[in-house]
Enzyme design. Structure first.
Site, PDB file in Angstrom:
ATOM      1  N   ARG A  15      67.783  17.560  51.569  1.00 16.34           N
ATOM      2  CA  ARG A  15      67.976  17.046  50.351  1.00 16.34           C
ATOM      3  C   ARG A  15      69.311  16.253  50.420  1.00 16.34           C
ATOM      4  NH1 ARG A  15      66.981  22.625  47.525  1.00 16.34           N
ATOM      5  NH2 ARG A  15      65.309  22.562  49.281  1.00 16.34           N
ATOM      6  N   LYS A  47      68.620  29.743  60.830  1.00 18.66           N
ATOM      7  CA  LYS A  47      67.268  30.164  60.851  1.00 18.66           C
ATOM      8  C   LYS A  47      66.914  31.452  61.734  1.00 18.66           C
ATOM      9  CE  LYS A  47      65.113  25.699  59.596  1.00 18.66           C
ATOM     10  NZ  LYS A  47      64.700  26.301  58.359  1.00 18.66           N
TER      11      LYS A  47
END
Ligand code: BES
Ligand code: MN
Ligand code: ZN
Length: 497
Positions: free
Chosen positions: A350, A271
């Site tokens: 996920r 990120k």
């Protein structure tokens, strides 16, 4: 904040009495305060518009030293959210004055037609959530004294008064659980590791609740390849925990799963640096599950005869960039055998949820599964910070959750999850890819679509709380940082089962 309900006469004494005053309604705090209220009104300075405050110092021999008012606004516009906020404002007045205990009184007419239990609940929540402040570690730490608030309602029938009291008790329990969640969520990643989360969960064991914490050896035995793939990038060992609430009369089990990324750097698909500290909040799904069990441990269901065992599952790890970190393109195998091409290591939530859903199905064959996760930045773009996204494979379950969110004033908005979306998640190099192609858009739905393969036929709903977990506007009972989101929604949902 300690909250107790008392008769009006008992709430008329002390350093501070705050009366909730609706616009156009004579404030009623019982006969003992009648003349003090009349005197205050006589000045023309009592304010009743929503959130307005006024404070009157009382003569030396009066029953209370200070009489305060917090405006509720027009009765017709009063709802639980406004009441919760007004109670939080009353708490702020007490904190400002510096008292250690105070009373909060409201007359039945000022509550309009609000359900009495809901009113009691909203007031208790506003008080306790408004009092919350994260205690940062500091060299000179001043521990604030816990405030005590005596709450009284005037002019209700005995039956309605009991409803109000029950609401206040349940609201205090729900708020304490939300505060528990906020405290875990606000802690920086080095002070809240997967292991620390495990310890917090252990503390909730007892009575109807059994807690088990599993390490990476257990996860390897269960072949949780997706979760372990994420964990590889960090030296902090992952933890998987199961909290099991045994219902008095058991017809089946529901599973509530929380994403517990105690920090998300993005992994090799790293990120940007700006605001990366906020990725401490990537365990707010876990915070909601642990908060729910905090509430269950403290009797949040009251005398509600829940017919389902509740199993809380928390998949906790860091997503980091250590030398052994998984790489974009790696293919991992989830517990149920699905192979997954990890096209972006930052779509890690996920992956850990996939194995948690497999675990839920394998060991509990649940009637319903709900997962909560700070899963996508896209849900913040789509819905902002005041509404969470919900999607799933079972409309009844989604409707029940939306209704629960409405009752809790934590709104949920359903996003579609259709075959075309599921189609986007197929991979040429494995069964599934963990992201859809950028050309598709629908980033939040893609997360849900991925998870739907693991839920299969089991009724399942996914709450994307990336927006609501933190960063919302200040609203008296929430100031900044972690919101402790969804704890109250989950409680309402359980009561609807
Ligand atoms: N934890 C993030 C999602 C997130 C973003 C939470 C902002 C709170 C605020 C999640 O793991 C993530 O990185 N998602 C990616 C998915 C993408 C790679 C498909 C995202 O949203 O960018
Ligand atoms: Mn991520
Ligand atoms: Zn994440």
């Amino acid at each position: 904040m300690k909250i107790r309900t008392v008769p009006a006469a008992a709430a008329s004494r002390g350093d501070l009495v705050v009366v909730l005053a609706a616009d156009g309604v004579d404030p009623d705090a019982g006969s003992k305060l009648q003349s003090a209220i009349a005197a205050a009104k006589g000045t023309g300075d009592v304010k009743a518009s929503f959130r307005a405050t006024s404070l009157f110092h009382q003569p030396a021999k009066a029953r209370c030293r200070r009489l305060g008012f917090v405006g509720l606004g027009k009765v017709a516009a009063l709802d639980t959210e406004r009441l919760r906020r007004a109670a939080a404002v009353a708490q702020a007045v007490a904190a400002q004055v510096g008292v250690e205990s105070f009373s909060l009184v409201v007359g039945a007419a000022s509550l309009g037609s609000l359900d009495r239990e809901a009113a009691g609940r909203a007031i208790a929540e506003g008080l306790a959530l408004g009092a919350y402040a994260y205690e940062a570690p500091r060299k000179d730490r001043k521990r604030p004294k816990a405030m005590v608030c005596s709450v009284a309602v005037v002019g209700l029938s005995k039956k309605d008064e009991r409803s109000f009291q029950r609401g206040a008790e349940l609201g205090a329990i729900a708020a304490a659980a939300t505060v528990f969640a906020r405290d875990l969520e606000n802690r920086p990643a080095n002070l809240c590791t997967p292991t620390d989360l495990g310890k917090a969960a252990r503390g909730l064991a007892g009575g109807r609740i059994r807690v088990r914490v599993f390490d990476d050896r257990a996860m390897a035995k269960w072949r949780m390849g997706a979760l372990l793939g994420v964990a590889r990038g960090s030296t902090e060992p992952p933890r998987f925990r199961e909290l099991h609430y045994r219902a008095p009369r058991r017809k089946g089990t529901v599973c509530v799963i929380g994403k517990g990324l105690t920090f998300d750097t993005g992994g090799i698909s790293i990120k940007p640096a700006a605001k990366m500290d906020e990725m401490r909040y990537d365990m707010c799904g876990a915070g909601a599950v642990l908060g729910l069990f905090h509430a269950l441990a403290n009797g949040a269901l009251g005398d509600h005869p829940l017919q389902y065992d509740v199993v809380g599952l928390v998949a906790a790890t860091e997503n980091c960039v250590g030398p052994d970190a998984q790489k974009p393109g790696d293919v991992v195998t989830a517990m149920d055998g699905h192979t997954i091409e990890v096209l972006n290591t930052d779509a890690e939530g996920r992956l850990v949820l996939a194995d948690a859903i497999c675990y839920a199905k394998k060991f509990h064959a649940p009637k319903q599964i709900v997962d909560l996760a700070t899963l996508t930045g896209a849900v913040v773009t789509a819905l902002g910070h005041e509404v969470a996204g919900v999607m799933g494979n079972d409309q009844k379950l989604i409707d029940a959750l939306v209704a629960a969110g409405k009752a809790a004033d934590e709104p949920l908005w359903q996003l579609p999850l259709w075959e075309v979306h599921k189609e986007q998640m197929k991979s040429k190099f494995a069964d599934l890819a963990n992201i859809n192609g950028g050309q598709h858009g629908n980033g939040s739905i893609a997360g849900g679509a991925f998870l739907s393969y693991f839920a299969g036929d089991t009724p399942w709903a996914h709450l994307d709380i990336a927006g609501t977990a933190y960063g919302g506007i200040a609203k008296d009972y929430y100031k900044h940082g972690a919101a402790g989101t969804a704890v109250r929604t989950l409680l309402h949902w359980l009561r609807s089962l």
